[in-house]
Each structure stands twice: as C-alpha cells, then as structure tokens.
Design an enzyme around this catalytic site. Structure first.
Site, mmCIF file in Angstrom:
data_model
loop_
_atom_site.group_PDB
_atom_site.id
_atom_site.type_symbol
_atom_site.label_atom_id
_atom_site.label_comp_id
_atom_site.label_asym_id
_atom_site.label_seq_id
_atom_site.Cartn_x
_atom_site.Cartn_y
_atom_site.Cartn_z
ATOM 1 N N ASP A 28 48.016 10.852 24.039
ATOM 2 C CA ASP A 28 49.041 9.941 24.552
ATOM 3 C C ASP A 28 48.457 8.555 24.846
ATOM 4 O O ASP A 28 47.277 8.438 25.171
ATOM 5 C CB ASP A 28 49.628 10.555 25.839
ATOM 6 N N ASN A 76 60.056 13.332 19.096
ATOM 7 C CA ASN A 76 59.610 12.032 18.564
ATOM 8 C C ASN A 76 60.525 11.455 17.481
ATOM 9 O O ASN A 76 60.458 10.264 17.168
ATOM 10 C CB ASN A 76 58.171 12.117 18.022
HETATM 11 C C1 FPP Z 1 51.738 9.288 21.837
HETATM 12 O O1 FPP Z 1 51.513 7.954 22.160
HETATM 13 C C2 FPP Z 1 51.263 9.549 20.492
HETATM 14 C C3 FPP Z 1 52.036 9.959 19.456
HETATM 15 C C4 FPP Z 1 53.469 10.205 19.575
HETATM 16 C C5 FPP Z 1 51.454 10.150 18.118
HETATM 17 C C6 FPP Z 1 50.083 10.667 18.098
HETATM 18 C C7 FPP Z 1 49.548 10.640 16.732
HETATM 19 C C8 FPP Z 1 48.291 10.308 16.408
HETATM 20 C C9 FPP Z 1 47.281 9.935 17.409
HETATM 21 C C10 FPP Z 1 47.838 10.333 15.012
HETATM 22 C C11 FPP Z 1 48.065 11.654 14.373
HETATM 23 C C12 FPP Z 1 47.082 11.933 13.360
HETATM 24 C C13 FPP Z 1 47.202 12.832 12.362
HETATM 25 C C14 FPP Z 1 46.032 13.202 11.621
HETATM 26 C C15 FPP Z 1 48.471 13.448 11.994
HETATM 27 P P1 FPP Z 1 52.747 7.034 22.542
HETATM 28 O O2 FPP Z 1 53.173 6.305 21.325
HETATM 29 O O3 FPP Z 1 53.806 7.862 23.200
HETATM 30 O O4 FPP Z 1 52.086 6.075 23.582
HETATM 31 P P2 FPP Z 1 52.780 5.362 24.806
HETATM 32 O O5 FPP Z 1 53.159 6.455 25.773
HETATM 33 O O6 FPP Z 1 51.714 4.484 25.318
HETATM 34 O O7 FPP Z 1 53.969 4.609 24.269
#
Ligand code: FPP
Length: 247
Positions: A28, A76
């Site tokens: 996250d 998501n």
């Molecule tokens: C949450 O951060 C993260 C996600 C929803 C996506 C996570 C995915 C990756 C790290 C890459 C995946 C890699 C592969 C190999 C499939 P957020 O966007 O919710 O962060 P925020 O809470 O700061 O907005």
C-alpha cells in the site's frame, strides 16, 4: 546508522532456522508516494513493481518459502479507468522482464483470485508465467489478482453446497476440508502479514488464512520498502511469541 550497517546488523540477528515460511504483503501507498513527489499516481505503481522485483529477490534469498502479494483487489475496479488499465498492464510487464531471473532463482508463480474477469492479455501473461515456472521447486510467488476474500469464502461455500447436494461427500465440513476449497488450497497459511503505508486494516485480504498470522504494520510507503524493511519485519516476527490460544 547507515542502511547497509542496519541491514548487516539485522542479518546477524535473524535466526535463519525460523524465518517465516509464508509472508503475505498488502503493498500500500503507491499513490501517496507519487503525489508526495508531484508525480501522477501511476508512477507510484511503476516504482511499486521495482519494489516487487527487489522483494521477490530478497525473500527468496532469505529462505521464505511462499510470498503472497496483493496486487489487485476486487474493489480496485472502482478506480479511474486509466489507473485500472495501468495496473492491468503490470503483470505482463513484470512477468516478461523477470521470467529469466525467476527461472534462475527456481521461483514458482501462482495466482489467487478470480482470473475469469481479468482482461485476456492479463490472463495470458499470468498463464504463461505459471506454465513456465510450473516445475520450479523454490519459493512460491503467489500473486493475488482480482482477489477478494469474502468472494473466495462464498465461492467455497457454494461449491461445497453443490458437491454435497450431488452426493460427492458425506458428513460435515471441517476446517481442513474448507481450506481445500479456497484459492489457497494446498498452501500453508501466512505466518506473517506485512502492510505498508501506515494503514492498519486487513482490507478483505485472506480473512480465513490470516487467523493466526503475526501482523506487521510499517509507515514506509510500498515504493520505498526495501531490504532493510523486510529484514526488520522478519526480525520483528522472530521476537513474537506465537501461542495459538494456548499458554
Ligand atoms: C495500493 O496503493 C497498491 C495497489 C492497488 C497496487 C499494487 C500493485 C503493485 C505494487 C504492482 C503489482 C505488481 C505485479 C507484478 C502485478 P494505493 O494506490 O492504494 O496507494 P495510496 O493508498 O497511497 O493511494
């Protein structure tokens, strides 16, 4: 203390014989990382993939047997279309560029989640990765894609009802049998759950499987999560006393 010094201090302190067998991570903070730097949110996800590469490498080297990463939740899909599209391009990018190293490190790729709703090209990328690494016997890299734990549990219940109605089994369902109907069938429950970015929630991730896991929350945003943070979590895990309800 310099990061390298802290890393080697932790490496000395960590007991190699009691490294958590299964580590699950809620990655996250990508969006906040990008916004803090005045960058578009997808830059956080791009950097997040770099952290995935490093974490897979470091986990495998530490002797972790199963690494489960929450890459995309059933919730998501509600993000802006452009962000969803970007997130959906990541498995392909990751598998294509990392496959040679995953093969060298004997890593086996698996997927948990509802793959039927994933775009065709994502299904193909994941399928190709799973097929190519099928016979690898080292760390299992379990990617949670279009994963939601409540959906997983309901799906298991419905399958059990169907099979019971069809007379496929007799008697009652027990915990062991129920576990076998989840996406994680055959995979040990996580010993350690890590969530980055300071949020302290489970967010519909592995609700059944996390029953006895140790939880480790860090304020570090996922794109900044590095070897030293993984070592801290593993060392922290080793300081916990797991009593499973006993004394
Ligand atoms: C949450 O951060 C993260 C996600 C929803 C996506 C996570 C995915 C990756 C790290 C890459 C995946 C890699 C592969 C190999 C499939 P957020 O966007 O919710 O962060 P925020 O809470 O700061 O907005």
């Amino acid at each position: 203390m310099e990061i390298k010094e802290r890393e080697s201090e932790l490496v000395k302190k960590i007991n190699p014989d009691s490294v958590p067998g299964h580590v699950a991570i809620i990655m996250d903070g990508n969006g906040r990382w990008a916004v803090e730097k005045g960058l578009p949110r997808h830059e956080g996800h791009r950097q997040g993939v770099e952290t995935v590469r490093e974490t897979v490498r470091n986990s495998s080297a530490l002797g972790i047997k199963i690494l489960t990463l929450f890459a995309f939740s059933t919730e998501n899909w509600q993000r802006p279309v452009r962000e969803v599209n970007y997130l959906m391009s990541l498995p392909e990018i990751y598998f294509q560029s990392e496959l040679p190293e995953l093969m060298r490190n004997n890593v086996q790729i698996r997927l948990i989640g509802d793959r039927t709703r994933l775009p065709r090209k994502v299904q193909k990328a994941v399928y190709d990765g799973i097929e190519a690494t099928r016979n690898n016997s080292g760390m299992i890299l379990n990617i949670a894609l279009n994963y939601g734990s409540r959906t997983e549990i309901i799906m298991a219940v419905n399958r059990l009802i169907d099979e019971k109605t069809e007379g496929k089994f007799k008697g009652e369902v027990d915990e062991k049998m129920f576990s076998g109907y989840l996406y994680t069938a055959g995979i040990a429950d996580p010993d350690l759950l890590i969530r980055t970015s300071g949020e302290k929630r489970i967010s519909n991730f592995l609700l059944w499987q996390l029953a006895y896991s140790e939880l480790w929350f860090t304020d570090v945003l996922w794109p900044d999560f590095s070897k030293v943070h993984l070592l801290e979590a593993v060392y922290g895990f080793q300081q916990r006393k797991r009593s499973y309800g006993k004394v």
